[in-house]
Enzyme design. Sequence first.
Site, PDB file in Angstrom:
ATOM      1  N   TYR A 283      -2.115  -0.976  10.884  1.00  0.00           N
ATOM      2  CA  TYR A 283      -2.195  -1.427   9.483  1.00  0.00           C
ATOM      3  C   TYR A 283      -0.998  -0.922   8.669  1.00  0.00           C
ATOM      4  O   TYR A 283      -0.377  -1.678   7.912  1.00  0.00           O
ATOM      5  CB  TYR A 283      -3.505  -0.928   8.870  1.00  0.00           C
ATOM      6  CG  TYR A 283      -3.629  -1.118   7.376  1.00  0.00           C
ATOM      7  CD1 TYR A 283      -4.044  -2.336   6.840  1.00  0.00           C
ATOM      8  CD2 TYR A 283      -3.344  -0.077   6.488  1.00  0.00           C
ATOM      9  CE1 TYR A 283      -4.166  -2.509   5.468  1.00  0.00           C
ATOM     10  CE2 TYR A 283      -3.462  -0.243   5.114  1.00  0.00           C
ATOM     11  CZ  TYR A 283      -3.874  -1.457   4.609  1.00  0.00           C
ATOM     12  OH  TYR A 283      -3.992  -1.623   3.247  1.00  0.00           O
TER      13      TYR A 283
ATOM     14  N   SER B  61       0.832  -1.210   0.000  1.00  0.00           N
ATOM     15  CA  SER B  61       0.000   0.000   0.000  1.00  0.00           C
ATOM     16  C   SER B  61       0.857   1.247   0.000  1.00  0.00           C
ATOM     17  O   SER B  61       2.020   1.210   0.398  1.00  0.00           O
ATOM     18  CB  SER B  61      -0.865   0.012   1.267  1.00  0.00           C
ATOM     19  OG  SER B  61      -1.534   1.242   1.411  1.00  0.00           O
TER      20      SER B  61
HETATM   21  P1  NAD Z   1     -11.258  -6.377   0.201  1.00  0.00           P
HETATM   22  O1  NAD Z   1     -12.021  -6.235   1.459  1.00  0.00           O
HETATM   23  O2  NAD Z   1     -12.006  -6.569  -1.042  1.00  0.00           O
HETATM   24  O3  NAD Z   1     -10.211  -7.555   0.314  1.00  0.00           O
HETATM   25  C1  NAD Z   1      -9.612  -7.938   1.500  1.00  0.00           C
HETATM   26  C2  NAD Z   1      -9.856  -9.420   1.678  1.00  0.00           C
HETATM   27  O4  NAD Z   1      -9.079  -9.897   2.770  1.00  0.00           O
HETATM   28  C3  NAD Z   1     -11.290  -9.779   2.029  1.00  0.00           C
HETATM   29  O5  NAD Z   1     -12.068  -9.981   0.880  1.00  0.00           O
HETATM   30  C4  NAD Z   1     -11.131 -11.058   2.828  1.00  0.00           C
HETATM   31  O6  NAD Z   1     -11.438 -12.180   2.046  1.00  0.00           O
HETATM   32  C5  NAD Z   1      -9.647 -11.117   3.159  1.00  0.00           C
HETATM   33  N1  NAD Z   1      -9.398 -11.367   4.572  1.00  0.00           N
HETATM   34  C6  NAD Z   1      -9.306 -10.476   5.583  1.00  0.00           C
HETATM   35  N2  NAD Z   1      -9.054 -11.118   6.730  1.00  0.00           N
HETATM   36  C7  NAD Z   1      -8.967 -12.445   6.445  1.00  0.00           C
HETATM   37  C8  NAD Z   1      -8.713 -13.600   7.211  1.00  0.00           C
HETATM   38  N3  NAD Z   1      -8.489 -13.535   8.538  1.00  0.00           N
HETATM   39  N4  NAD Z   1      -8.730 -14.802   6.592  1.00  0.00           N
HETATM   40  C9  NAD Z   1      -8.963 -14.882   5.253  1.00  0.00           C
HETATM   41  N5  NAD Z   1      -9.192 -13.806   4.486  1.00  0.00           N
HETATM   42  C10 NAD Z   1      -9.191 -12.602   5.077  1.00  0.00           C
HETATM   43  O7  NAD Z   1     -10.342  -5.078   0.110  1.00  0.00           O
HETATM   44  P2  NAD Z   1      -9.137  -4.666  -0.839  1.00  0.00           P
HETATM   45  O8  NAD Z   1      -9.020  -3.207  -0.653  1.00  0.00           O
HETATM   46  O9  NAD Z   1      -9.291  -5.223  -2.189  1.00  0.00           O
HETATM   47  O10 NAD Z   1      -7.889  -5.332  -0.136  1.00  0.00           O
HETATM   48  C11 NAD Z   1      -6.958  -6.105  -0.841  1.00  0.00           C
HETATM   49  C12 NAD Z   1      -5.557  -5.632  -0.524  1.00  0.00           C
HETATM   50  O11 NAD Z   1      -5.397  -4.296  -0.977  1.00  0.00           O
HETATM   51  C13 NAD Z   1      -5.175  -5.631   0.950  1.00  0.00           C
HETATM   52  O12 NAD Z   1      -3.884  -6.152   1.101  1.00  0.00           O
HETATM   53  C14 NAD Z   1      -5.157  -4.156   1.297  1.00  0.00           C
HETATM   54  O13 NAD Z   1      -4.255  -3.888   2.353  1.00  0.00           O
HETATM   55  C15 NAD Z   1      -4.686  -3.572   0.007  1.00  0.00           C
HETATM   56  N6  NAD Z   1      -4.917  -2.136  -0.188  1.00  0.00           N
HETATM   57  C16 NAD Z   1      -6.178  -1.661  -0.330  1.00  0.00           C
HETATM   58  C17 NAD Z   1      -6.369  -0.298  -0.531  1.00  0.00           C
HETATM   59  C18 NAD Z   1      -7.731   0.293  -0.729  1.00  0.00           C
HETATM   60  O14 NAD Z   1      -7.846   1.522  -0.757  1.00  0.00           O
HETATM   61  N7  NAD Z   1      -8.766  -0.491  -0.884  1.00  0.00           N
HETATM   62  C19 NAD Z   1      -5.260   0.564  -0.576  1.00  0.00           C
HETATM   63  C20 NAD Z   1      -3.995   0.033  -0.424  1.00  0.00           C
HETATM   64  C21 NAD Z   1      -3.827  -1.324  -0.233  1.00  0.00           C
END
Ligand code: NAD
Length: 335
Positions: free
Chosen positions: A240, A227
Amino acid sequence: MNEDNKMNRRKAIGGLGMGIAALAASPVFGSTGNTTGGSALQLSLEDPTTKYPRPPFKEQSQPWPGLAGKMEPRPDHGETSYKGSGRLAGRKALITGGDSGMGRAAAIAYAREGADVAINYLPDEEADAKEVIDLIKKAGRKAVAIPGDLRDEAFCRKLVEEAVKQLGGLDILVNNAARQQTHKSILDISNEQFDWTMKTNIYAPFWLTKAALPHLKPGSSIISTTSEQANDPSAELFDYAQTKAANTSFVRSLAKQLGPKGIRVNGVAPGPIWTPLQVSGGATMEKLKGFGGDTPLGRPGQPVELASIYVQLAASDASYANGQVYGAMGGGGQP
Ligand code: NAD
Ligand code: MG
């Protein structure tokens, strides 16, 4: 028209013809509604500032972990738009958090590029996961659903073994699942919460990668979702942000360790992306309403806008990309 221009025009038309032929053939890789007519649209310029919804967004919140299917507007993971061209034909991928967000966008793209895909998610996310499984199957690829909690080391090992068994091998591991919850103060973060974030975001990729490694042959690829928080942490994402710095270090260190074995390790660093994580405790309501508005593009990214990065990092034509972190932040932040 002078000779040079004629030549260029002929080349351009020839190139276009090839492009159209490739596009016409691409339904093999599962894209929907792919026609020659569509290629004209594909070639037109799209203004990134107006391509997707801009803030203000409606107030909304869901119980963690949230569902993409209940978000307003619904995120775009490439369901109707991603077109494959065989870049990952025959590959076998495991993606954590593959039900929604970046994980779903990667799963759809990988399948349409010709890969068989296993996804992991939490049992509460079955509705989102089912849609992804259907889309992978529609692309003509094998789809494997393995729900379970990544905070459990034994489950992480079982997840990899099951994926290897059902896919008949493994050559792409995408460590993408994460836990993100805002807390105003460090004093509000209980040991239990801190541990939850660390287990999900740092321990699980460690356990999964150790379990996967014996199966990964030269040419395989490990991709972590890190991120912009790794380098520019928000005050309210104290725990985080530390895990995302760890994810970035994971990529840079492991790439040096596994490079000599022919296994590449890279990262994707998103900025503000419209996903369930943000509406289930990952952002304050204030931040959510204006989400992405402070980036130079004036809006949040949609998961589909990162799909091609996950494809690129896994594809063998990116064979010199190792230890890199590719950003997609709309112009703010640093990967
Ligand atoms: P999202 O909620 O769609 O995906 C996160 C997923 O993590 C969930 O769908 C869930 O299945 C999984 N998860 C969480 N805890 C879990 C557990 N204990 N066991 C199994 N699965 C678990 O959200 P996203 O934003 O697509 O996140 C995906 C990645 O992107 C993450 O690593 C997040 O840190 C990163 N990210 C997101 C953003 C943003 O703005 N959305 C920005 C930077 C980084
Ligand atoms: Mg989800």
